[in-house]
Design a protein around this motif. Structure first.
Motif: not given
Lengths: 114, 112
Positions: A41-44, B103, B45, B88, B40-43, A104-107, B105, B33, B37, B35, B90, A90
């Motif tokens: 529940n937070q940002g990056l 970023f 843009l 989601l 399985g795909l990440g973030l 970004f990668g997929q996480g 929240q 920016y 989310q 983004y 961001f 990430f």
């Protein structure tokens, strides 16, 4: 164009065990590399980054990563994890020019078990 | 108070409705920016802006528009929301001379 592949979508480990989260990238130009962490529940939040120089980069919370140009990798490591490290991680790359757009990668979801 | 604030934090809307997600920052950064989310795909843009008069499309801008009302404010609009825009979202900011992005929240948007 750049791309990032995180090789593991989920990594479960026991508390106090070591962990490695794998990241490979592709790019036709020199890149900057990043690891971000997302707690529930937070940002990056930025963990660490590689811009140039020493290939071993140390970040916050005891994490480190090693840039390997020949293998186009930037794996994240921690020698002993804690419950509080449970989060999604990430890997990201930017070309270091102009917009410096992050790709970004997929996480990887890291779960720490007691 | 957070340096990058997104409103609302959660929103459920119906298909076809127009919705705006807002982002404001107190860091004084010029670059902002948006983004999204997805699991399985990440973030990915959507749009980015260097300043009030400089708006650029990102990787997945179709179905979205943005407005940079001031250096501190960057809004994302869905003109006619569809279920696959459930995600989601961001907002992020970065200073011109820095490599670090900050970023918000996130806004969890559900389109039903």
């Amino acid at each position: 164009a750049q791309s990032v592949t995180q090789l593991d979508s989920q990594v479960p480990v026991f508390e106090e065990a070591p962990v490695e989260l794998r990241c490979n990238y592709s790019s036709s130009v020199s890149v900057y590399l990043f690891w971000y962490v997302q707690y529930p529940n937070q940002g990056l939040q930025l963990l660490l980054k590689y811009l140039s120089g020493s290939t071993l980069v140390k970040g916050i919370n005891g994490f480190e990563a090693e840039f390997n140009k020949s293998q186009t990798s930037f794996h994240l490591r921690k020698p002993s994890v804690h419950i509080s490290d449970t989060a999604e991680y990430f890997c990201a790359v930017s070309d270091g020019q102009g917009a410096q757009k992050l790709v970004f990668g997929q996480g990887t979801r890291l779960t720490i078990n007691p | 108070d957070a340096d990058v604030t997104q409103t609302p934090r959660n929103r459920i809307t119906k298909t076809g409705k127009r919705i705006m997600l807002e982002c404001s920052q107190t860091k004084g950064h010029d670059r902002m920016y948006w983004y999204r989310q997805d699991p399985g795909l990440g973030l990915r843009l959507i749009y980015y802006s260097f300043d009030v008069k400089d708006i650029n499309k990102g990787e997945i801008s179709d179905g979205y528009s943005v407005s940079r009302q001031a250096q501190a404010k960057f809004s994302l609009s869905l003109e006619s929301a569809i279920p696959n825009q459930t995600a989601l979202y961001f907002c992020a900011t970065r200073d011109r001379g820095s490599t670090e992005a900050f970023f918000g929240q996130g806004t969890r948007l559900t389109v039903v």
